[in-house]
Design a protein around this motif. Structure first.
Motif, PDB file in Angstrom:
ATOM      1  N   PHE A 596      45.916-124.314   2.672  1.00  0.00           N
ATOM      2  CA  PHE A 596      44.708-123.737   2.061  1.00  0.00           C
ATOM      3  C   PHE A 596      43.887-123.110   3.182  1.00  0.00           C
ATOM      4  N   THR A 597      43.795-121.752   3.192  1.00  0.00           N
ATOM      5  CA  THR A 597      43.176-121.080   4.326  1.00  0.00           C
ATOM      6  C   THR A 597      42.217-119.992   3.874  1.00  0.00           C
ATOM      7  N   ASP A 598      41.123-119.860   4.646  1.00  0.00           N
ATOM      8  CA  ASP A 598      40.210-118.738   4.453  1.00  0.00           C
ATOM      9  C   ASP A 598      40.908-117.461   4.939  1.00  0.00           C
ATOM     10  N   VAL A 599      40.573-116.307   4.330  1.00  0.00           N
ATOM     11  CA  VAL A 599      41.170-115.046   4.761  1.00  0.00           C
ATOM     12  C   VAL A 599      40.596-114.620   6.102  1.00  0.00           C
ATOM     13  N   MET A 600      39.286-114.765   6.271  1.00  0.00           N
ATOM     14  CA  MET A 600      38.645-114.370   7.523  1.00  0.00           C
ATOM     15  C   MET A 600      38.462-115.600   8.395  1.00  0.00           C
ATOM     16  N   LEU A 601      39.131-115.587   9.550  1.00  0.00           N
ATOM     17  CA  LEU A 601      39.125-116.756  10.429  1.00  0.00           C
ATOM     18  C   LEU A 601      38.538-116.452  11.797  1.00  0.00           C
ATOM     19  N   GLY A 602      37.679-115.436  11.883  1.00  0.00           N
ATOM     20  CA  GLY A 602      37.081-115.096  13.169  1.00  0.00           C
ATOM     21  C   GLY A 602      38.086-114.384  14.050  1.00  0.00           C
ATOM     22  N   PRO A 603      37.906-114.447  15.389  1.00  0.00           N
ATOM     23  CA  PRO A 603      38.809-113.759  16.314  1.00  0.00           C
ATOM     24  C   PRO A 603      40.237-114.278  16.177  1.00  0.00           C
ATOM     25  N   GLY A 604      41.203-113.380  16.364  1.00  0.00           N
ATOM     26  CA  GLY A 604      42.588-113.796  16.299  1.00  0.00           C
ATOM     27  C   GLY A 604      43.201-113.511  14.936  1.00  0.00           C
ATOM     28  N   MET A 605      44.210-114.297  14.595  1.00  0.00           N
ATOM     29  CA  MET A 605      44.980-114.102  13.376  1.00  0.00           C
ATOM     30  C   MET A 605      44.144-114.428  12.139  1.00  0.00           C
ATOM     31  N   ASP A 606      44.249-113.564  11.092  1.00  0.00           N
ATOM     32  CA  ASP A 606      43.515-113.838   9.855  1.00  0.00           C
ATOM     33  C   ASP A 606      44.374-114.674   8.911  1.00  0.00           C
ATOM     34  N   GLY A 607      43.802-115.070   7.762  1.00  0.00           N
ATOM     35  CA  GLY A 607      44.489-115.964   6.846  1.00  0.00           C
ATOM     36  C   GLY A 607      45.723-115.366   6.215  1.00  0.00           C
ATOM     37  N   LYS A 608      45.698-114.068   5.936  1.00  0.00           N
ATOM     38  CA  LYS A 608      46.864-113.437   5.337  1.00  0.00           C
ATOM     39  C   LYS A 608      48.055-113.442   6.296  1.00  0.00           C
ATOM     40  N   ARG A 609      47.782-113.100   7.551  1.00  0.00           N
ATOM     41  CA  ARG A 609      48.860-113.137   8.566  1.00  0.00           C
ATOM     42  C   ARG A 609      49.339-114.572   8.795  1.00  0.00           C
ATOM     43  N   LEU A 610      48.418-115.517   8.777  1.00  0.00           N
ATOM     44  CA  LEU A 610      48.785-116.924   8.919  1.00  0.00           C
ATOM     45  C   LEU A 610      49.738-117.342   7.803  1.00  0.00           C
ATOM     46  N   ALA A 611      49.447-116.914   6.552  1.00  0.00           N
ATOM     47  CA  ALA A 611      50.320-117.259   5.432  1.00  0.00           C
ATOM     48  C   ALA A 611      51.733-116.718   5.651  1.00  0.00           C
ATOM     49  N   GLN A 612      51.832-115.484   6.159  1.00  0.00           N
ATOM     50  CA  GLN A 612      53.145-114.900   6.417  1.00  0.00           C
ATOM     51  C   GLN A 612      53.893-115.682   7.506  1.00  0.00           C
ATOM     52  N   GLN A 613      53.185-116.052   8.592  1.00  0.00           N
ATOM     53  CA  GLN A 613      53.805-116.812   9.680  1.00  0.00           C
ATOM     54  C   GLN A 613      54.220-118.206   9.204  1.00  0.00           C
ATOM     55  N   ALA A 614      53.352-118.807   8.368  1.00  0.00           N
ATOM     56  CA  ALA A 614      53.660-120.150   7.868  1.00  0.00           C
ATOM     57  C   ALA A 614      54.918-120.134   7.005  1.00  0.00           C
ATOM     58  N   ARG A 615      55.057-119.120   6.164  1.00  0.00           N
ATOM     59  CA  ARG A 615      56.246-119.054   5.311  1.00  0.00           C
ATOM     60  C   ARG A 615      57.490-118.662   6.094  1.00  0.00           C
ATOM     61  N   ALA A 616      57.287-117.992   7.252  1.00  0.00           N
ATOM     62  CA  ALA A 616      58.441-117.751   8.120  1.00  0.00           C
ATOM     63  C   ALA A 616      58.935-119.068   8.711  1.00  0.00           C
ATOM     64  N   LEU A 617      58.008-119.983   9.015  1.00  0.00           N
ATOM     65  CA  LEU A 617      58.389-121.316   9.522  1.00  0.00           C
ATOM     66  C   LEU A 617      58.909-122.213   8.403  1.00  0.00           C
TER      67      LEU A 617
END
Length: 666
Positions: A596-617
């Motif tokens: 469960f992640t916010d879309v805007m996460l400040g500097p660095g990777m945002d929530g949408k990119r995090l979701a893609q990386q998480a599903r790659a793992l």
């Protein structure tokens, strides 16, 4: 040379000694005598002109016209000095060359009957010099007008300077700038100089058919034309009107008049045309600059507003969450009532945030094909009971109107807002007209690209707005109603909705005349489909069974509320503040059941990119996104396989969203 005797015949020496070409012509138009200067000037042998028709000394194209003039003159002979007509006459030499001449005429009496003396002067060299000097002067004036346009701050400043400058340059009596009628407004004098016209004169009907210069060469000889001229003219003299064209329509005109007949030659008209073109170009440039500056100001305010709304949503999420957590801790009836009141205030804050997001064009829209006539009929039924007896609502809908492709709920809210604004401008009652029609926008303008649109207009004849108020009417929180009657977000919401929908909002208003708001919306192309939200089973149990949820939120307060809600809902929770920490936990712990992640996460990777990386793992890992910024939320919501929960959310909404995502088949 107008004596009762015939001097050329009585004094042949004088006839030959005069430096001008002299001819004696009979009533039949044939030459009786011509002096040597005439024969030399026109290139004919000595004695060869007598007996020939006077028109043979003129170009063939002018002969028929001259015969008619000769007949009129001989019927009413009078002394006519050189240059009396102000026209350039042309002579024809024996070698076929043409040259400019001036002619003086005098009636004569002889024993053989009436005769006519013509004195001819070659002015070709003088005329060329005169014309060259006049054109050079006019060119300098045209350049000066261009310089004034560059230096003028407003169109009104340039208009104030032009009439006096043109009157001096042309040597005429009066010059005025006339505005053409538009949008029901009558024509009017914007500025004028000279005795003929002033700002208080009411022009005659003046419409767009005057697309070419209109010249009255001799007012006394053309009274019918003078009667149709947009401004009253003196009894004699000449007048000219040159249209000012903007976007292929007549926006106004430059008018000039003088006591001298046939005063406006080609060069004078060319100067007026240059001035009209410069004025039109300057007006277009200033209007474009104002529209661009206004659009930039609104965009800047929109970006600021969108960011504030996002932060405000986070604050509301914390407040709402804390109040909901307190509900389980408070037993007294009075305490629960206070909590309920506070939660209602949070709800109103969420509504305000929605309005801010609407202005910032970051609200969530669900566009579909909308039957506009049916929508207007329904709104009309509601408004007729709301507006009161003093205000009459009039609907004007074009037959065969296409559907609009918009969010129906937001369109209804926008129209209600515009109509209620119109009602407030009619404190003593009146008529509000809501019209719907299709419009083809041929040329791009601020906010609209060329294409076909539905135009919904709301107009009233109320108090109107002065220019300074109109310039700020669509800014958020700007209102003239006072705090007790409005938030100043109405027009800003409508403007944001129109722009986000692919259209625009335009407003015209004049004090004591009224206001017209025009809402432009895209026409449905037949392929649009509504963006439907995923349905949930409201009766299903939302309780978790200890599944482990990884919460990623950069705001510590929101992170704490999210974790508290999920734990209260029966889930085991881990919470981190950025994407990198979340990916590390996912690598180390295979037991995490949902991200469960916010879309805007400040500097660095945002929530949408995090979701893609998480599903790659972890292929098939359930992911739930959340956001209080509609622009990023809409982008994330449109990503296949990802669901989004908009802030601020209530506890049961969060728990239910997590339960639904965990139960979704993979």
């Amino acid at each position: 040379m107008s004596a009762s005797t015939l001097p050329p015949l009585g004094i042949p020496g004088l006839f030959e000694a005069v430096p001008d070409a002299l001819l004696v012509v009979g009533v039949d138009g044939r030459i009786i005598h011509a002096n040597a200067h005439t024969e030399a000037l026109f290139g004919h042998p000595r004695g060869s002109l007598e007996g020939r028709e006077i028109e043979e000394l003129m170009p063939a194209a002018a002969r028929t016209r001259h015969r008619a003039y000769r007949d009129r003159y001989m019927a009413q002979p009078h002394v006519r000095p050189m240059g009396a007509t102000g026209q350039t006459l042309v002579g024809l030499r024996s070698d076929g060359s043409e040259f400019a001449i001036e002619i003086a005429l005098s009636p004569l009496q002889s024993a053989d009957g009436p005769r006519f003396l013509a004195s001819v002067r070659d002015i070709s060299g003088t005329q060329r010099v005169r014309q060259a000097l006049a054109r050079a002067r006019y060119d300098a004036i045209a350049a000066r007008i261009g310089q004034l346009a560059l230096e003028a701050g407003t169109v009104a400043e340039l208009m104030e300077l032009l009439p006096g400058l043109l009157a001096d340059a042309l040597g005429v009596d009066s010059v005025a700038i006339l505005a053409a009628p538009r949008d029901g407004r009558p024509a009017g004098i914007r500025t004028a100089t000279g005795p003929a016209w002033h700002a208080g004169i009411t022009p005659r009907p003046f419409a767009g058919e005057h697309r070419e210069p209109w010249i009255i060469e001799d007012i006394a000889a053309d009274p019918s034309g003078a009667a149709l001229f947009p401004l009253p003219l003196p009894r004699s003299g000449s007048a000219v009107m040159v249209p000012v064209l903007e976007r292929h329509r007549v926006a106004g005109a430059l008018l000039a008049t003088t006591a001298e007949a046939r005063r406006f030659d080609h060069d004078a008209r060319h100067l007026l045309q240059s001035a009209a073109t410069t004025l039109a170009a300057f007006a277009r440039q200033r209007r474009a600059e104002e529209q661009l500056a206004h659009a930039h100001r609104l965009d800047a305010i929109g970006q600021l507003t969108g960011g504030v709304a996002h932060d405000f949503n986070n604050l509301l999420t914390v407040m709402s969450g804390s109040l909901q957590l307190l509900e389980t801790e408070v037993d007294s009836e009075a305490g629960r009532a206070l909590l309920a009141s506070a939660l209602r205030s949070v709800g109103r804050g969420a509504e305000l945030t929605g309005k801010l997001l609407a202005f910032a064009r970051r609200q969530r829209l669900l566009p579909r094909e909308v039957d506009v006539p049916a929508l207007l009929h329904d709104i009309g039924q509601v408004l007729k009971r709301t507006l009161g007896d003093a205000v009459r609502l009039q609907l004007e809908v074009q037959a065969g109107l296409s559907s609009a492709y918009v969010d129906a709920g937001q369109l209804e809210a926008a129209l209600l807002n515009l109509v209620l604004n119109a009602r407030d401008a009619l404190p003593r009652g009146g008529v509000i007209v809501v019209a719907a029609a299709e419009e083809q926008v041929a040329h791009a303008r601020a906010g609209l690209v060329p294409g076909r649109y539905l135009r919904l207009s709301v107009s009233d004849t109320g108090r109107g707005m002065p220019p300074d108020v109109l310039a700020r009417a669509m800014e958020p929180f700007f209102t003239t109603k006072g705090r007790e009657r409005g938030s100043g977000l109405g027009l800003s919401m409508v403007h944001g909705f129109a722009r986000q929908s692919g259209g625009d909002l335009e407003i015209d208003s004049r004090p004591d005349v009224g206001t017209e708001a025009r809402l432009y919306l895209p026409v449905a192309g037949g392929s649009g489909t509504a963006i439907a939200a995923a349905a949930t089973d409201a009766n299903a149990s939302s309780a978790g069974r200890g599944e482990r949820v990884l919460v990623v939120e950069d705001d510590p307060a929101v992170r704490a509320i999210s974790a508290a809600f999920l734990r209260a809902g029966g889930y085991a929770v881990e919470a981190v503040g950025d994407a990198e920490a979340a990916l590390e936990r996912l690598r180390d712990d295979a037991g995490i059941a949902l991200l469960f992640t916010d879309v805007m996460l400040g500097p660095g990777m945002d929530g949408k990119r995090l979701a893609q990386q998480a599903r790659a793992l972890r292929p098939g890992l359930p992911v739930l996104l959340t956001s209080g910024d509609e622009e990023h939320a809409a982008e994330a919501d449109a990503t296949p396989g990802l669901r989004l929960l908009r802030k601020p959310w209530r506890r049961e909404e969060l728990v239910e969203a997590v339960r639904t995502e965990l139960a979704r088949p993979r």
